[in-house]
Design an enzyme around this catalytic site. Structure first.
Site, PDB file in Angstrom:
ATOM      1  N   SER A   1       0.448  -1.739  -4.923  1.00  0.00           N
ATOM      2  CA  SER A   1       0.898  -3.118  -5.432  1.00  0.00           C
ATOM      3  C   SER A   1      -0.034  -3.798  -6.007  1.00  0.00           C
ATOM      4  CB  SER A   1       1.561  -3.868  -4.320  1.00  0.00           C
ATOM      5  OG  SER A   1       2.911  -3.096  -4.100  1.00  0.00           O
TER       6      SER A   1
ATOM      7  N   GLU B   1      -1.076  -7.767   3.840  1.00  0.00           N
ATOM      8  CA  GLU B   1      -0.747  -7.443   2.577  1.00  0.00           C
ATOM      9  C   GLU B   1      -0.010  -8.201   1.902  1.00  0.00           C
ATOM     10  OE1 GLU B   1       0.245  -2.746   3.669  1.00  0.00           O
ATOM     11  OE2 GLU B   1       2.044  -4.078   4.198  1.00  0.00           O
TER      12      GLU B   1
ATOM     13  N   LEU C   1      12.942   6.191  -3.901  1.00  0.00           N
ATOM     14  CA  LEU C   1      12.436   4.828  -3.034  1.00  0.00           C
ATOM     15  C   LEU C   1      11.712   3.871  -3.668  1.00  0.00           C
ATOM     16  CD1 LEU C   1      11.273   4.912   0.731  1.00  0.00           C
ATOM     17  CD2 LEU C   1       9.889   3.804  -1.254  1.00  0.00           C
TER      18      LEU C   1
ATOM     19  N   ASN D   1      10.074   0.142  -3.180  1.00  0.00           N
ATOM     20  CA  ASN D   1       9.337  -0.805  -2.282  1.00  0.00           C
ATOM     21  C   ASN D   1       9.010  -1.908  -2.819  1.00  0.00           C
ATOM     22  OD1 ASN D   1       7.135   1.708  -1.992  1.00  0.00           O
ATOM     23  ND2 ASN D   1       6.064  -0.041  -1.010  1.00  0.00           N
ATOM     24  N   ASP D   2       7.583  -2.495  -2.574  1.00  0.00           N
ATOM     25  CA  ASP D   2       7.305  -3.785  -3.131  1.00  0.00           C
ATOM     26  C   ASP D   2       7.859  -4.324  -4.597  1.00  0.00           C
ATOM     27  OD1 ASP D   2       6.071  -3.152  -0.884  1.00  0.00           O
ATOM     28  OD2 ASP D   2       3.994  -3.684  -1.594  1.00  0.00           O
TER      29      ASP D   2
ATOM     30  N   ASP E   1      -3.485  -4.935  -3.331  1.00  0.00           N
ATOM     31  CA  ASP E   1      -2.457  -5.938  -3.682  1.00  0.00           C
ATOM     32  C   ASP E   1      -2.915  -7.003  -4.399  1.00  0.00           C
ATOM     33  OD1 ASP E   1      -1.136  -3.906  -2.337  1.00  0.00           O
ATOM     34  OD2 ASP E   1      -0.805  -5.381  -0.525  1.00  0.00           O
TER      35      ASP E   1
END
Ligand code: FRU
Length: 453
Positions: free
Chosen positions: A80, A190, A17, A19-20, A138
């Site tokens: 992140s 975020e 998977l 994500n960011d 982040d």
């Protein structure tokens, strides 16, 4: 048989998977796109940084893992963060996430690479300051006004969201400047990003609504605001995250974007092309080794007080043969040989009612000239029926659509509006129909091709 969802020209990992986007940068002649990655399973149980590189923002090479959650301070996730080249070394700033006995701890960490292949962790730079919960993550680092700055997404002890600013002279020792901007409405921010375009400060952020009592994320989206950043004081003119903000993308799937500056000074954004719910993820990745991808790289610009996006010009290297249309009374029909193609539609005097539809109901875009509304519809893959996204659209003079095996990105009126969506492929033979266009409207469809350029 259901066609594969494997993307042809977007960044996605070989398994697991994504994500960011993280650590977007240009280093030693290559673009770097790191990303949140679970290489073991198609769920969010493990978070490391995977990465790809590219000489041209178009042809990407996947390299596997860059940063693993292998230290006491990041054992439950290399979360992140961002990258900056300092003294010929790539500096990666990220959040080390620790969760033990239900208790979360965050620290902002650094890793350095001199060759772009080996990433040496130097450890945490600081932990969460007073006044904030451990939803503190982040870090995005940039240089302006002779100093390094770091913006961090946060939750205040009051349970409300904020963006917090730090400054530094060496990008290693950081001083808390204070809250840069705050929210009364949401519970967390975020993935903030802050940069200048033509002297205007652009603040990107993702407001998130949470159930604080149960520490659960409920709802979130990617937003921006235009304001002014004072690099002497470290302050924004507009500190209110709830007002004067706009959606970055009007479609279904766009989140946690991050930007980089190209060597020739363009500001380029990539986002995580997903806002799927758990049930959508589960069905989407059945019989697939992976789930999720990044959006295409898009250049940001400001026009009439709005942040606009256009595909980076390097992507034109993908353009292959033009596809000839079939004409009928109801309009045009294109049958490109693959699901990946680009469409350009220009209607200099504005479209009357327009409909673009693909794959027998997989998706369609309708412009309603009476209501002055644009609507993107896609067929749901978890239940019978469709999902829609609508937005106010005064006139429709241009559409630019980039399709991949299982996604579309639509730029309306030269990028004033953008809509990103994953779509669930049901037809292997593409069938694109356009109705409602008049004689002055031009439409061109090109195949996309990785190797011929
Ligand atoms: C946004 C986010 C970040 C976090 C990361 C973890 O999608 O929740 O705030 O660092 O994902 O994967």
């Amino acid at each position: 048989m259901i066609p594969s969802k494997k993307q042809y020209w977007h960044i996605e990992p070989d398994r697991g998977l994504l994500n960011d986007p993280n650590g977007l940068s240009w280093f030693h002649g290559l673009y770097y796109a790191f990303f949140q990655w679970n290489r073991f399973e198609k769920n969010h149980s493990h978070k490391e940084w995977g990465y790809c590189t590219s000489p041209d923002l178009t042809h990407w090479t996947f390299h596997g893992s860059a940063l693993l959650p292998d230290q006491s301070y990041d054992a439950q996730g290399v979360y992140s963060g961002s990258a900056l080249v300092i003294d010929d070394a790539l500096h990666l700033f990220y959040t080390g996430n620790v969760k033990q006995d239900g208790q979360r701890r965050s620290s902002q960490c650094l890793a350095i690479s001199t060759d772009g292949q080996h990433f040496l962790k130097t450890g945490p730079m600081f932990t969460t300051p007073d006044g904030y919960t451990e939803h503190f993550r982040d870090p995005k680092v940039f240089h302006a006004g002779g100093r390094y700055w770091m913006v961090i997404g946060a939750q205040q002890r009051t349970g409300k969201g904020a963006i917090v600013l730090f400054s530094s002279s060496d990008a290693q020792h950081w001083n808390l400047v204070g809250p840069l901007a705050q929210s009364e409405a949401c519970q967390m921010i975020e993935c903030p990003d802050l940069f200048l375009i033509d002297g205007t400060a652009v603040l990107l952020y993702c407001p998130q609504w949470r159930d604080n009592a149960h520490d659960l994320a409920l709802h979130s989206f990617a937003a921006y605001k235009l304001t002014h950043f004072d690099t002497a004081a470290g302050t924004l003119d507009d500190r209110n995250l709830d007002d004067n903000r706009h959606l970055l993308d009007q479609g279904f799937d766009f989140y946690a974007p991050q930007t980089l500056q190209t060597p020739d000074g363009r500001r380029v954004i990539l986002g995580w092309m997903s806002r799927m719910e758990d049930a959508q993820e589960a069905v989407f990745c059945q019989n697939e080794p992976r789930i999720h991808c990044l959006t295409m790289p898009r250049e940001l610009f400001i026009q009439d007080g709005k942040l606009c996006q256009r595909p980076v010009r390097e992507l034109s290297a993908l353009l292959g043969a033009a596809v000839s249309p079939e004409r009928s009374d109801s309009g045009l029909r294109f049958a490109p040989s693959h699901r990946y193609f680009r469409l350009m539609l220009e209607a200099p005097t504005g479209c009357s009612d327009l409909e673009l539809s693909f794959g027998n109901g997989e998706w369609r875009f309708i412009y309603d000239a009476q209501q002055k509304v644009g609507t993107l519809t896609r067929r749901s893959w978890v239940q019978d029926g469709e999902e829609t996204r609508s937005f106010a659209l005064e006139t429709c003079t241009a559409l630019e659509l980039w399709s991949d095996q299982s996604s579309i990105e639509l730029f309306v009126n030269g990028g004033v509006h953008v809509l990103s969506a994953r779509v669930f492929p049901t037809a292997s033979q593409p069938d694109l129909r356009i109705s409602g266009i008049d004689a002055r409207t031009t439409v061109q469809v090109n195949e996309l091709c990785m190797n011929e350029n």
